[in-house]
Motif scaffolding. Structure first.
Motif: not given
Ligand SMILES: [Zn+2]
Length: 411
Positions: A130-139, A148-153
């Motif tokens: 997926s093109a999004n990232a789930s990141i906690a910002v200030e909790g 997206m990554p260049e590759a998934v191995f």
């Protein structure tokens, strides 16, 4: 990559495609795989567990800069900043891990404009492509735009060797496809919001095989794990095509998210049983699927539209509820604009034709239940150790947390 039909569809929808490789053993090819993509010395990011499983070996093979995330790392801004600092001298990142490490690297590489590749160590969630990232910002868990990554191995022997709860979790997340599609289509048919069949056409050749072999997931069977991994990767690509999590995350994810927000407060006040994202989604998917079936069989009406500020501010942080109120207004405007209340009350057969179309893409709740059972995955809120009062609250109030119109808005 996924077969000629899905590949052609992906090429048409996305243009640029990441390289995807699933093999039983990638150990001897690491250098050959990564070098063409990241020719300069990269940083390899792993934690204690994924380092032992694969990360340290990759690091040696690439003569890379190791970035060890200590303890039980969290996908938060502090850890992202730590990775960015440690990898400052490197031109690219290699993520070795599951959801958390993938999100950290996805966002860190996006923030620094660096390419990254990922070696998944678990078939636990659908965010690898997926093109999004789930990141906690200030909790607060926040969905941030990334790339997206260049590759998934995928080294399937490593993934199949991961704790079985992680693969069960991936299965749970995959089971949300029918409930999410039903909600997304409902919103489209009732309110004219966007809807795209492409993500589901991609999954079609793979999903039945995965669900029929759910028993193998519970046993760590290599072939079942491969089927699961492909479904998870395609589910992520489907979200990228749709420009958001719409095809894989609707009412069932909203309930789990509401529950997570309730538990965050609960755990600060002392103790909360731990469960994985996909385990929770398996449970909420089954519940939401039963609710969808019941509503399709009757003539539903809208639940009260008023945003219950006082109640919600008792349940969740005031700041989060002020944001939710703004988001909810978008949905409310759509409902009013489309005169939905009176259209649903009408007797012109409108609802019946919509219900028939939605029913055609669903999976019966009995099948969802059987699939969870076959994989030995939790199927009830009790099995997750959830407080039943909090769960009822989450089912009732999750609909106020996002702008998505779902079956949770009907009664
Ligand atoms: Zn999910």
């Amino acid at each position: 990559m996924f077969g000629s039909e899905p590949d052609a569809l992906l090429q048409k929808s996305l243009g640029r495609l990441p390289q995807v490789l699933c093999a039983r053993n990638l150990r001897h090819d690491i250098d050959d795989l990564v070098k063409p993509i990241l020719p300069a010395r990269p940083a390899v990011v792993f934690d204690h567990n994924t380092g032992e499983a694969l990360g340290e070996r990759i690091c040696r093979a690439l003569k890379a800069v190791p970035v060890l995330l200590a303890g039980n790392p969290a996908a938060d801004m502090e850890t992202v900043d730590y990775v960015r600092r440690e990898a400052a001298e490197c031109a690219g990142l290699v993520a070795v891990g599951g959801g958390t490490i993938n999100d950290i690297c996805k966002y860190a590489s996006f923030a620094d404009g660096k390419p990254y590749v990922v070696f998944p160590t678990a078939a636990s969630m659908n965010g690898y492509l997926s093109a999004n990232a789930s990141i906690a910002v200030e909790g607060y868990k926040t969905t941030l735009p990334a790339r997206m990554p260049e590759a998934v191995f995928c080294d399937l022997s490593v993934i199949a060797g991961a704790p079985v709860r992680l693969s069960r979790s991936g299965l749970g997340d995959s089971l949300a496809r029918p409930t999410a599609q039903a909600d997304w289509l409902l919103s489209h048919l009732l309110l004219g919001t966007a809807y795209d069949e492409t993500p589901f056409a991609l999954l079609k050749p793979f999903e039945p095989h995965l669900f029929e072999n759910a028993r193998g997931i519970g046993k760590g069977d290599m072939e079942s794990i491969e089927a699961l991994m492909k479904v998870l990767l395609l589910s992520g690509l489907g979200m990228t095509i749709a420009g958001g999590s719409y095809p894989a995350s609707q009412g069932e994810h909203m309930v789990a998210h509401a529950m997570e927000m309730l538990s965050a407060r609960h755990s600060r006040e002392g103790g909360n049983p731990g469960s994985f994202h996909g385990e929770e989604i398996g449970v909420t998917t089954l519940a939401v699927s039963k609710r969808q079936e019941a509503l399709l069989r009757k003539k539903p009406t809208l639940l009260p539209l008023q945003f219950p500020t006082e109640i919600l501010e008792k349940l969740w942080e005031k700041k989060a509820m002020e944001e939710a109120d703004q988001t909810y207004k978008i949905k409310l405007a759509r409902i009013i604009e489309n005169d939905l209340d009176s259209r649903l009350r009408g007797n012109d057969g409108w609802w019946e034709s919509i219900a028939a179309r939605i029913e055609s893409i669903m999976l019966p709740s009995a099948s969802i239940q059987a699939i969870l059972k076959a994989a030995d995955a939790p199927g009830t809120p009790e099995a997750l150790g959830w407080d039943m009062g909090a769960y009822a609250t989450a089912m009732n109030y999750a609909r106020f947390l996002r702008d998505r119109f779902t079956f949770l808005d009907l009664e």
